[in-house]
Design a protein around this motif. Sequence first.
Motif, PDB file in Angstrom:
ATOM      1  N   VAL A  95       0.489  -1.056   0.023  1.00  9.34           N
ATOM      2  CA  VAL A  95       0.287   0.128  -0.231  1.00  9.34           C
ATOM      3  C   VAL A  95       0.645   1.088   0.040  1.00  9.34           C
ATOM      4  O   VAL A  95       1.147   1.520   0.630  1.00  9.34           O
ATOM      5  CB  VAL A  95      -0.421  -0.177   1.204  1.00  9.34           C
ATOM      6  CG1 VAL A  95      -1.786   1.318   0.800  1.00  9.34           C
ATOM      7  CG2 VAL A  95      -1.588  -1.215   1.258  1.00  9.34           C
ATOM      8  N   GLY A  96       1.010   2.527  -1.112  1.00  9.77           N
ATOM      9  CA  GLY A  96       1.092   3.054  -1.203  1.00  9.77           C
ATOM     10  C   GLY A  96       0.049   4.469  -0.284  1.00  9.77           C
ATOM     11  O   GLY A  96      -0.819   4.812   0.017  1.00  9.77           O
ATOM     12  N   MET A  97       0.974   4.959   0.364  1.00 11.24           N
ATOM     13  CA  MET A  97       0.270   6.252   0.503  1.00 11.24           C
ATOM     14  C   MET A  97       1.674   7.362   0.701  1.00 11.24           C
ATOM     15  O   MET A  97       2.737   7.436   1.867  1.00 11.24           O
ATOM     16  CB  MET A  97       0.529   6.215   2.489  1.00 11.24           C
ATOM     17  CG  MET A  97      -0.458   4.542   2.874  1.00 11.24           C
ATOM     18  SD  MET A  97      -0.651   4.335   4.555  1.00 11.24           S
ATOM     19  CE  MET A  97      -2.463   2.874   4.813  1.00 11.24           C
ATOM     20  N   ASN A  98       0.576   8.741   1.152  1.00 10.16           N
ATOM     21  CA  ASN A  98       0.824  10.018   1.195  1.00 10.16           C
ATOM     22  C   ASN A  98       0.821  10.506   2.566  1.00 10.16           C
ATOM     23  O   ASN A  98       0.343   9.877   3.464  1.00 10.16           O
ATOM     24  CB  ASN A  98       0.704  10.977   0.230  1.00 10.16           C
ATOM     25  CG  ASN A  98      -0.675  11.135   0.097  1.00 10.16           C
ATOM     26  OD1 ASN A  98      -1.524  10.596   1.371  1.00 10.16           O
ATOM     27  ND2 ASN A  98      -1.959  11.664  -0.358  1.00 10.16           N
ATOM     28  N   LEU A 160       8.641  14.159   2.453  1.00  7.90           N
ATOM     29  CA  LEU A 160       8.717  13.379   1.642  1.00  7.90           C
ATOM     30  C   LEU A 160       9.115  14.223   0.653  1.00  7.90           C
ATOM     31  O   LEU A 160       8.253  13.667   0.315  1.00  7.90           O
ATOM     32  CB  LEU A 160      10.080  12.418   2.025  1.00  7.90           C
ATOM     33  CG  LEU A 160      10.334  12.235   3.607  1.00  7.90           C
ATOM     34  CD1 LEU A 160      11.002  10.635   3.443  1.00  7.90           C
ATOM     35  CD2 LEU A 160      11.331  13.022   3.576  1.00  7.90           C
ATOM     36  N   ILE A 161       9.604  14.851   0.149  1.00  5.62           N
ATOM     37  CA  ILE A 161       9.221  15.618  -1.857  1.00  5.62           C
ATOM     38  C   ILE A 161      10.184  15.881  -2.506  1.00  5.62           C
ATOM     39  O   ILE A 161      11.676  15.725  -1.458  1.00  5.62           O
ATOM     40  CB  ILE A 161       8.260  17.350  -1.748  1.00  5.62           C
ATOM     41  CG1 ILE A 161       9.158  18.456  -0.765  1.00  5.62           C
ATOM     42  CG2 ILE A 161       7.216  16.998  -0.792  1.00  5.62           C
ATOM     43  CD1 ILE A 161       8.649  19.652  -0.530  1.00  5.62           C
ATOM     44  N   GLY A 162      10.679  16.669  -3.637  1.00 10.36           N
ATOM     45  CA  GLY A 162      11.220  16.128  -4.119  1.00 10.36           C
ATOM     46  C   GLY A 162      12.172  15.102  -5.158  1.00 10.36           C
ATOM     47  O   GLY A 162      10.850  14.375  -5.379  1.00 10.36           O
ATOM     48  N   PRO A 163      12.911  15.225  -5.951  1.00  7.38           N
ATOM     49  CA  PRO A 163      13.396  13.922  -7.026  1.00  7.38           C
ATOM     50  C   PRO A 163      13.530  13.062  -6.817  1.00  7.38           C
ATOM     51  O   PRO A 163      13.021  11.811  -7.114  1.00  7.38           O
ATOM     52  CB  PRO A 163      14.545  15.281  -8.137  1.00  7.38           C
ATOM     53  CG  PRO A 163      14.392  16.294  -7.172  1.00  7.38           C
ATOM     54  CD  PRO A 163      13.999  16.841  -6.484  1.00  7.38           C
ATOM     55  N   LEU A 164      14.412  12.812  -4.935  1.00  8.15           N
ATOM     56  CA  LEU A 164      14.403  11.984  -4.777  1.00  8.15           C
ATOM     57  C   LEU A 164      13.316  10.508  -4.636  1.00  8.15           C
ATOM     58  O   LEU A 164      13.458   9.172  -4.285  1.00  8.15           O
ATOM     59  CB  LEU A 164      15.018  11.635  -3.302  1.00  8.15           C
ATOM     60  CG  LEU A 164      16.968  12.260  -3.783  1.00  8.15           C
ATOM     61  CD1 LEU A 164      17.330  12.676  -2.397  1.00  8.15           C
ATOM     62  CD2 LEU A 164      17.449  11.465  -4.102  1.00  8.15           C
ATOM     63  N   VAL A 165      12.105  11.459  -4.214  1.00  6.69           N
ATOM     64  CA  VAL A 165      10.570  10.260  -4.114  1.00  6.69           C
ATOM     65  C   VAL A 165      10.798   9.871  -5.632  1.00  6.69           C
ATOM     66  O   VAL A 165      10.035   8.249  -4.979  1.00  6.69           O
ATOM     67  CB  VAL A 165       9.508  11.103  -3.924  1.00  6.69           C
ATOM     68  CG1 VAL A 165       7.999  10.438  -3.950  1.00  6.69           C
ATOM     69  CG2 VAL A 165       9.996  12.308  -2.543  1.00  6.69           C
ATOM     70  N   GLY A 196       5.085  20.510  -3.849  1.00  7.39           N
ATOM     71  CA  GLY A 196       6.092  19.053  -3.952  1.00  7.39           C
ATOM     72  C   GLY A 196       5.482  18.360  -3.383  1.00  7.39           C
ATOM     73  O   GLY A 196       5.094  17.046  -3.658  1.00  7.39           O
ATOM     74  N   GLU A 197       4.027  18.061  -2.655  1.00  7.09           N
ATOM     75  CA  GLU A 197       3.627  17.469  -2.427  1.00  7.09           C
ATOM     76  C   GLU A 197       2.010  16.442  -3.142  1.00  7.09           C
ATOM     77  O   GLU A 197       2.200  15.248  -3.191  1.00  7.09           O
ATOM     78  CB  GLU A 197       2.627  17.536  -0.522  1.00  7.09           C
ATOM     79  CG  GLU A 197       3.187  17.824   0.012  1.00  7.09           C
ATOM     80  CD  GLU A 197       2.405  18.322   1.396  1.00  7.09           C
ATOM     81  OE1 GLU A 197       0.828  18.153   1.714  1.00  7.09           O
ATOM     82  OE2 GLU A 197       2.774  18.212   2.437  1.00  7.09           O
ATOM     83  N   ALA A 198       1.942  17.370  -3.963  1.00  3.72           N
ATOM     84  CA  ALA A 198       1.068  16.798  -5.306  1.00  3.72           C
ATOM     85  C   ALA A 198       1.911  16.247  -6.055  1.00  3.72           C
ATOM     86  O   ALA A 198       1.299  14.952  -6.553  1.00  3.72           O
ATOM     87  CB  ALA A 198       0.885  17.963  -5.764  1.00  3.72           C
ATOM     88  N   ASP A 199       3.647  16.744  -6.154  1.00  2.34           N
ATOM     89  CA  ASP A 199       4.087  15.025  -7.248  1.00  2.34           C
ATOM     90  C   ASP A 199       4.380  14.304  -6.773  1.00  2.34           C
ATOM     91  O   ASP A 199       4.417  12.739  -7.611  1.00  2.34           O
ATOM     92  CB  ASP A 199       5.358  16.465  -7.755  1.00  2.34           C
ATOM     93  CG  ASP A 199       6.476  15.859  -8.161  1.00  2.34           C
ATOM     94  OD1 ASP A 199       6.041  15.340  -9.757  1.00  2.34           O
ATOM     95  OD2 ASP A 199       7.721  15.151  -7.825  1.00  2.34           O
ATOM     96  N   ALA A 200       4.979  14.503  -4.997  1.00  2.00           N
ATOM     97  CA  ALA A 200       5.152  12.850  -4.933  1.00  2.00           C
ATOM     98  C   ALA A 200       3.465  11.998  -4.604  1.00  2.00           C
ATOM     99  O   ALA A 200       4.355  10.853  -4.707  1.00  2.00           O
ATOM    100  CB  ALA A 200       4.978  13.231  -3.558  1.00  2.00           C
ATOM    101  N   SER A 201       2.710  12.466  -4.516  1.00  2.00           N
ATOM    102  CA  SER A 201       1.462  12.240  -4.074  1.00  2.00           C
ATOM    103  C   SER A 201       1.212  11.374  -6.022  1.00  2.00           C
ATOM    104  O   SER A 201       0.780   9.858  -5.815  1.00  2.00           O
ATOM    105  CB  SER A 201       0.571  13.101  -3.769  1.00  2.00           C
ATOM    106  OG  SER A 201       0.663  12.871  -3.163  1.00  2.00           O
TER     107      SER A 201
END
Length: 264
Positions: A95-98, A160-165, A196-201
Amino acid sequence: MNQQQRLNILLEMVSERGNVSIGDVSEQLSVSTATARRDLNTLAEQRLVTRTHGGAAALGSGYELPLQYKIARQADAKLAIARAVERLIPSGATVGMNGGTTVTEVARALGRSDRMTSVGGEPGVTIVTNALNIAFESSVRENVKIVVTGGVPRRQSYELIGPLVGRSLQDFSLDVAVLGVDGLTAEFGATTLHEGEADASRQISRLARRVVVAADQTKIGRSTFARICALDDVDVLVTDGVLPARIAAQFDKAGVEVVVAPLR
């Protein structure tokens, strides 16, 4: 009512209204103007509001309550939604979770679930998340395997946000993604306040065979700054009440199954 409870209510008032006066605070909380002034000063010192002459204002149009101040908002609804989401997830699933308070309650429900028991050394459920608070809480559960993405923590939400996600997720496959959102509409889909949170999600949702949005009624029919995904990318909405007829028809047309969580 203690000071922390007053501060929670004050932050919610500022979030909803944009600004408040000392008189508003005194009347709403049934406290003296001196107490109201002290409470506003406390929030200003924590850089949660801006003090104005005779009151306080939100920090900006995109004002967002820090996670620790959101816990009490819609608490019964969030618990009910979490129980309903837990029932949708099969034992052994990945299960993936934001982040966010509703999804945190889902993680807690999975950790407590009698169905999610470890068998033959395999975890009852695997949670892949970019939320540090969910990872920390779930790591003590013997039946839960925790995988944390890379990224840079955002203090407002512990996510956690950014390209590393995206880089840390590229070799994973998820059975279900459970997403908390700040808004959900037919026109703009699932949205949140921070890009940033939108991109990670979005990165999490793209890996999942099934996307479940967990959102109380205050989020439905509202759109916020940054899009996570279109409505037709959502498979299931779990919420705490029957949707208005117009919105229900839009969601049905987009192929979204709506599950109404029973309140106890």
